[in-house]
Design an enzyme around this catalytic site. Structure first.
Site, short mmCIF file in Angstrom:
data_model
loop_
_atom_site.label_atom_id
_atom_site.label_comp_id
_atom_site.label_asym_id
_atom_site.label_seq_id
_atom_site.Cartn_x
_atom_site.Cartn_y
_atom_site.Cartn_z
N LEU A 204 0.84 -1.20 0.00
CA LEU A 204 0.00 0.00 0.00
C LEU A 204 0.87 1.25 0.00
O LEU A 204 1.83 1.34 0.77
CB LEU A 204 -0.91 0.01 1.24
N SER A 205 0.55 2.21 -0.84
CA SER A 205 1.16 3.53 -0.86
C SER A 205 2.65 3.42 -1.20
O SER A 205 2.98 3.01 -2.31
CB SER A 205 0.92 4.22 0.49
N ALA A 206 3.57 3.77 -0.28
CA ALA A 206 4.99 3.56 -0.56
C ALA A 206 5.24 2.08 -0.81
O ALA A 206 6.07 1.70 -1.64
CB ALA A 206 5.86 4.04 0.60
#
Length: 255
Positions: free
Chosen positions: A19-21
């Site tokens: 998720l995300s980074a």
């Protein structure tokens, strides 16, 4: 490969998600080591090769720059000596994500459709619990690329905390959306036994006609984007910037 050798793991059942980074890291892993993964899921992440400096990474988070699908695909193809077969890809992004623009999901989709040599038009398009799913399949009808756009969801991983898909609990960046990305990834990747698959298929058939069975699976999950509460523990501007810099380096987005 060391883990495969030590634990005799099935190399055809190794997947990565983040998720995300962690989504950006997942893009890096799938592009750099495609021979190691059967597939991966990029949740609210960035396409491979979208940035090489901190300003570029932050700009990419705000919105993907204009891109050529062929150029995006070349970035993956040139990341290693691998020439296929390529990992299966699952893309997830909230339509109300104010942290990482969903235009990045468009770029990720274009990148991997080109790598797989797939046409822009999907083989399947449907609404699941109010969210759009599109799929591009192989000759046997199995999805090579899936794209989920989660309506009205912000920055996080979509959960279903009640009903037949129930899995997990709400917390920062783990968001109730009436659909479980974890269950659907595992189902699509065939990671659960047939009995569990049938059980969920029967439950879902009663609650949501036409939905696929969704078994639970243990899937490796990479870190969320740093700088968002409650992740960073460093105090002061310098501490937060260091966390961001370290994460961008780990994701291969800067040196």
């Amino acid at each position: 490969m060391a883990m495969v050798d030590i634990h005799r793991a099935d190399p055809t059942r190794i997947f990565v998600t983040g998720l995300s980074a962690g989504g950006a890291m997942t893009s890096v892993m799938l592009a750099s080591y495609p021979e190691l993964f059967a597939g991966g899921a990029i949740i609210a992440g960035l396409p491979y090769g979208s940035a090489s400096t901190i300003p570029q990474a932050l700009e990419a988070m705000r919105g993907a720059a204009a891109f050529s699908a062929e150029d995006m695909g070349d970035r993956v193809r040139h990341a290693s000596d691998h020439d296929g077969p390529w990992p299966r890809i699952s893309i997830w992004h909230g339509s109300a994500d104010a942290t990482v623009s969903s235009t990045n999901a468009d770029a990720i989709l274009a990148q991997w459709l080109t790598v797989h040599g797939l046409e822009p038009a999907p083989d399947a398009s449907e609404q699941i619990a109010g969210h759009r799913r599109r799929a591009w399949n192989d000759a046997a009808g199995h999805p090579l690329v899936e794209d989920y756009r989660i309506a009205n969801m912000g920055h996080g991983t979509p959960l279903a905390t009640t009903g037949p898909e129930a899995c997990g609990m709400e917390m920062p960046h783990m968001l109730e959306a009436g659909i479980s990305s974890t269950r659907r990834m595992a189902s699509s990747w065939g990671l659960l036994d047939a009995g569990t698959e049938r059980k969920f298929a029967q439950s879902l058939g009663k609650a949501q006609k036409g939905a696929a069975g969704l078994p639970v699976s243990r899937i490796s999950r990479l870190e969320e984007w740093p700088g968002e509460p409650p992740r960073p523990k460093a105090s002061g501007k310098a501490g937060v910037e260091k966390v961001i810099h370290d994460a961008l380096r780990a994701a291969g987005l800067m040196r």
